[in-house]
Design a protein around this motif. Structure first.
Motif, PDB file in Angstrom:
ATOM      1  N   ASP A 585      38.930  33.458  39.926  1.00  0.00           N
ATOM      2  CA  ASP A 585      40.254  33.349  40.412  1.00  0.00           C
ATOM      3  C   ASP A 585      40.443  34.464  41.476  1.00  0.00           C
ATOM      4  O   ASP A 585      41.413  34.618  42.129  1.00  0.00           O
ATOM      5  N   ILE A 586      39.708  35.590  41.584  1.00  0.00           N
ATOM      6  CA  ILE A 586      40.008  37.014  42.445  1.00  0.00           C
ATOM      7  C   ILE A 586      40.262  36.750  43.702  1.00  0.00           C
ATOM      8  O   ILE A 586      40.919  37.026  44.486  1.00  0.00           O
ATOM      9  N   SER A 587      39.339  35.677  44.330  1.00  0.00           N
ATOM     10  CA  SER A 587      39.533  35.473  45.579  1.00  0.00           C
ATOM     11  C   SER A 587      40.963  34.896  45.986  1.00  0.00           C
ATOM     12  O   SER A 587      41.246  34.740  47.137  1.00  0.00           O
ATOM     13  N   LYS A 588      41.555  34.279  45.254  1.00  0.00           N
ATOM     14  CA  LYS A 588      43.026  33.617  45.281  1.00  0.00           C
ATOM     15  C   LYS A 588      44.084  34.661  45.371  1.00  0.00           C
ATOM     16  O   LYS A 588      45.113  34.560  45.996  1.00  0.00           O
ATOM     17  N   VAL A 614      44.178  45.330  44.899  1.00  0.00           N
ATOM     18  CA  VAL A 614      43.010  44.321  44.283  1.00  0.00           C
ATOM     19  C   VAL A 614      41.686  45.283  44.486  1.00  0.00           C
ATOM     20  O   VAL A 614      41.448  45.608  45.448  1.00  0.00           O
ATOM     21  N   SER A 615      41.184  45.405  43.384  1.00  0.00           N
ATOM     22  CA  SER A 615      39.856  46.000  43.378  1.00  0.00           C
ATOM     23  C   SER A 615      38.729  45.381  43.872  1.00  0.00           C
ATOM     24  O   SER A 615      38.714  44.009  43.746  1.00  0.00           O
ATOM     25  N   LEU A 628      40.153  44.234  38.842  1.00  0.00           N
ATOM     26  CA  LEU A 628      41.467  44.883  38.399  1.00  0.00           C
ATOM     27  C   LEU A 628      42.337  44.677  39.462  1.00  0.00           C
ATOM     28  O   LEU A 628      42.012  44.586  40.861  1.00  0.00           O
ATOM     29  N   ALA A 629      43.492  44.331  39.173  1.00  0.00           N
ATOM     30  CA  ALA A 629      44.594  43.885  40.158  1.00  0.00           C
ATOM     31  C   ALA A 629      45.853  44.389  39.831  1.00  0.00           C
ATOM     32  O   ALA A 629      46.243  44.438  38.629  1.00  0.00           O
ATOM     33  N   THR A 723      52.035  36.008  36.180  1.00  0.00           N
ATOM     34  CA  THR A 723      51.922  34.967  36.873  1.00  0.00           C
ATOM     35  C   THR A 723      51.781  35.054  38.397  1.00  0.00           C
ATOM     36  O   THR A 723      52.723  35.449  38.809  1.00  0.00           O
ATOM     37  N   PHE A 724      50.364  34.893  38.909  1.00  0.00           N
ATOM     38  CA  PHE A 724      50.260  35.031  40.344  1.00  0.00           C
ATOM     39  C   PHE A 724      50.583  33.762  41.012  1.00  0.00           C
ATOM     40  O   PHE A 724      50.076  32.698  40.637  1.00  0.00           O
TER      41      PHE A 724
END
Length: 826
Positions: A585-588, A614-615, A628-629, A723-724
């Motif tokens: 999910d990090i790419s989103k 965003v790490s 990590l975000a 919630t992103f």
């Protein structure tokens, strides 16, 4: 089929057109009065020479009429036979009708539906968990030990940068500063002397030493004595001779042994004092510092490992409790089901007064007994599940306390290691050096005294030789009075040359080597002075940040160490949450992306924020990769979700909402600042709703004017569910994802939903749809024959009792719900 039913079916349907069997119904075919049936074809009545009225009874009975032969004389028919056959057919048809109706299944719809609606938003989101953290959270320490004489603030006070916080007793520190200043002044004078060279006075002294050496040489060569000089020389000879005789005699053995023991002890003390002085003067060596740092790192790793074990075990235990609760609830439902089944059987087996029915069978009694035993078994299973749940909770309590104790112990060891490292890095003070020098001097004095004692007791060769040399020197002095020997003349000449060399050296000016040595000594003194001043300055600490004091563990008069926390200051100007996002999910997740934040401690409302970091480097825990975000919460008056999705929120919020006083209109018709009042008649479900990318619409409203509730703010450490919000559409026609179906027609894949057209007749239609945004729970419908309000079938169930469509819970955005009704599927 019994014989009576077969006969009835043959009478009413000889051609088997109706396919009637007991327990079913059918529709009789319509017979054209102008036609009669023969096997395999329809024959007009006129070919038989019969009218419709004449053939009516036969066609009604469904009997085939054979083609008639040539008319022949026949007897008059008896009408009572035909009447009897007709009455028998009517009675059989009526009996069949009522029998079939009594056994027919009610086709009323039974299942779960939900309406297609434009009031449910379609959203795509990613969720993660973390804890609320402050902008800064600092523990303030003195940096040196001492007695706390003044605390300027108390718990809850707000401080600014540079505000004084606390004061230590600095009397000893000020003395250290004065001592360091004196040492620095002495080193500075030595350095100045080395750079300036010899003064005029130094030259005069050196010249005087040359003159004295020349005069001594002249006296040695020429001689110069008086009667008094002779007497003094003779006295010296006698004293030296007496000393020689005394030393040759020596002392007692036990005195000698005691003196030797004193020397050994004094030597050991001197060596120890010298080693400590050398170590303190050299300062902390790198190996000692590295060892202390390694101890700190090891302790830190122990703390982290203990914390990780605690978190992992606590998560597992909580999962066990959740599973135990689910199992217990399921068994409770099973117990209720068994009770209901038993009650039904019990009622069916008894009359109104509770007595058994006279026609009851043994199977019915056994069924009741089995149902009662099923209740007992279900009760036992429930009791076991409840005990298992209590055991899981007790295990959570016991293990959490044990693991917390391990964490506290690891933290205490870490703090002790940090104190030792800081003490090593600071090095010894000037007072420590002075104490070491005093210890060396004292040990040297003790050793000298012991040597003197031994020398007085033991006639060593060196002592005897020294005494003999002293005697010879006294005799030589007497001889010198009468003129020196060649050896004495040579020694006097050497003294003259040495004095002349010293004078010449002073006249040559400053020497680079002397300047370098003096400069190094000056630098050491400067370092000691700076260290003393820093220690004195650290006795008064000032706030490095602006914030609120949340901990104040010390009191005035208390002795504090260098690592003791005086105040814990938290900067609450901004709050943030650090969460770990899965690699899928990090790419989103993008910077400035809007998020919804829900807190376990404040369940009545949601908060908003946006992604601030965003790490680009992953972390791996238990073979799980995450990134990590950081989510920064919005300050009062700001709502990042509204700023990004103003138009969508305007479509979602029901009409009739009113702005709070003093609020302007934002884009899309929303009140600026996100301050609303609920529309008249808004439901409780709406006020508590969450789901628009995890954000509760009720958070936008002033519920009943409760300003105190609206002013509830997050607190540091609260558990946060983030919630992103990746995408959001409001005001579009949507259906639940689980309602979508697909099939292939004419080689094309078609998406469709099932719509309940008439629940009384259980009529369901397939409606093709075109799909838009596919959300986490709902999907946008962009085309097809589906309309707002159509009931979408989610699941169906058949029963023999009358049924109704399940009502379900109310939609929080105004639409009807689709929860399962009685007996409906889940």
């Amino acid at each position: 089929m019994d014989e009576q039913s077969k006969d009835l079916a043959q009478i009413t349907d000889p051609d088997h057109n109706l396919n009637l069997t007991p327990g079913t119904t059918g529709t009789a075919p319509v017979v054209n009065p102008s036609e009669t049936k023969t096997p395999g074809k329809t024959v007009p009545l006129k070919e038989h020479g019969l009218s419709a009225a004449d053939a009516g009874s036969n066609t009604a009975l469904g009997r085939p009429i054979a083609r008639p032969r040539r008319p022949a004389p026949r007897k008059r028919a008896n009408p009572w036979g035909w009447i009897f056959i007709i009455l028998l057919a009517v009675a059989a048809g009526a009996g069949t009708f009522f029998y079939v109706r009594s056994t027919q299944t009610n086709p009323a719809f039974q299942g779960q539906t939900t309406p297609a609606t434009t009031r449910t938003p379609v959203s795509i989101a990613v969720s993660a968990n973390g804890q609320i953290q402050a902008n800064a959270d600092l523990g303030i320490t003195f940096g040196s030990s001492g007695t706390v004489t003044k605390l300027f603030h108390k718990l809850g006070d707000t401080v600014k940068v540079g505000d004084p916080l606390a004061q230590l007793d600095d009397s000893d520190l000020q003395l250290s500063v004065k001592s360091a200043q004196a040492s620095y002044a002495q080193a500075l004078a030595s350095y100045k002397k080395a750079t300036d060279g010899a003064t005029q006075k130094d030259l005069e002294v050196a010249q005087a030493q040359v003159d004295a050496a020349n005069a001594n040489l002249s006296t040695t060569i020429n001689g110069s004595f008086t009667a008094q000089d002779i007497a003094s020389a003779n006295a010296a000879i006698n004293s030296a001779a007496a000393k020689l005789q005394q030393d040759r005699q020596g002392g007692q053995p036990y005195d000698i042994a005691a003196a030797q023991s004193s020397i050994s002890s004094a030597q050991a003390s001197l060596a120890s004092a010298q080693a400590k002085l050398a170590k303190d003067q050299a300062g902390p060596d790198n190996a000692t510092i590295v060892q202390a740092q390694t101890t700190v790192a090891t302790s830190q790793a122990s703390v982290e490992q203990a914390q990780a074990t605690y978190d992992r075990t606590l998560s597992q235990l909580k999962l066990s409790i959740t599973n135990a609760e689910v199992n217990r609830d399921q068994l409770l439902n099973a117990l209720k089901t068994a009770q209901e089944k038993y009650n039904t059987i019990y009622a069916n087996n008894r009359n109104a007064d509770g007595t058994l029915k006279t026609n009851i069978t043994q199977a019915s009694i056994d069924s009741e007994t089995g149902a009662y035993r099923a209740i007992q078994d279900a009760q036992g299973n429930y009791n076991k599940a409840d005990i298992a749940l209590n055991d899981a909770r007790a295990q959570l309590e016991t293990q959490s306390r044990s693991m917390q104790s391990q964490i506290d112990s690891a933290k205490a060891q870490l703090e002790n290691a940090k104190v030792q490292l800081q003490k090593i890095q600071q090095g010894p003070t000037s007072a420590d050096i002075a104490a070491d020098q005093a210890a060396v001097a004292q040990a040297q004095a003790s050793l000298d005294s012991a040597h003197k004692t031994q020398a007085a007791l033991t006639p060593t060769d060196s002592q005897i030789a020294s005494d003999e040399a002293s005697l010879a020197s006294a005799q030589a002095s007497l001889s010198k009075l009468r003129g020196g020997t060649p050896e004495q003349v040579a020694a006097s000449e050497a003294s003259v040359r040495q004095a002349q060399a010293t004078l010449k050296d002073l006249q040559g000016g400053p020497k680079p080597n002397d300047i370098a040595i003096s400069k190094a000594q000056l630098d050491v003194a400067q370092t000691s002075l700076d260290r003393a001043k820093t220690a004195a300055a650290n006795s008064l600490i000032k706030s490095p940040i602006a914030g609120t004091i949340v901990q104040a563990p010390l009191t005035e008069g208390q002795v504090a160490s260098a690592a003791s926390v005086v105040y814990q200051i938290v900067d609450l100007s901004t709050l943030h949450v650090d969460v770990n996002v899965a690699e899928n999910d990090i790419s989103k997740i993008k910077l400035d992306m809007p998020v919804a934040v829900n807190l376990d401690g404040i369940p009545s409302r949601s908060f908003s924020g946006k992604v601030s970091f965003v790490s680009s480097k992953s972390t791996v825990s238990s073979n799980v990769v995450s990134y990590l975000a950081t989510v920064t919460l919005d300050n009062t008056g700001t709502n990042s979700l509204l700023e990004v999705y103003q138009a969508e929120f305007a479509k979602i919020i029901p009409t009739g909402g009113q702005r709070g006083q003093g609020q302007g209109n934002a884009a899309g018709g929303l009140p600026a600042g996100g301050n609303f009042r609920l529309p008249a008649g808004a439901s409780a479900q709406f006020a508590a709703a969450t789901g628009i990318c995890g954000y509760s619409i009720a958070s936008l409203f002033n519920r009943g004017g409760n300003q105190a509730q609206d002013q509830t703010t997050p607190k540091v450490g609260m558990t946060a569910n983030v919630t992103f919000c990746l995408s959001l559409k409001g005001g579009v026609l949507s259906v639940p994802n689980r309602a979508l179906k697909s099939k292939t027609e004419n080689g094309q894949r078609i998406n469709y939903v099932q719509v309940l057209v008439d629940k009384d007749t259980n009529k369901i239609e397939d409606r093709p749809v075109l799909l838009g945004l596919a959300g986490d729970n709902n999907t946008e419908i962009t085309g097809g024959s589906l309309k707002d309000g159509d009931l979408i079938v989610l699941s169906t169930t058949r029963t023999t009792a009358a049924s109704t469509t399940g009502g379900g819970g109310a939609n929080p955005f105004g639409g009807g719900g689709g929860g399962a009704g009685p007996g409906g599927g889940r």
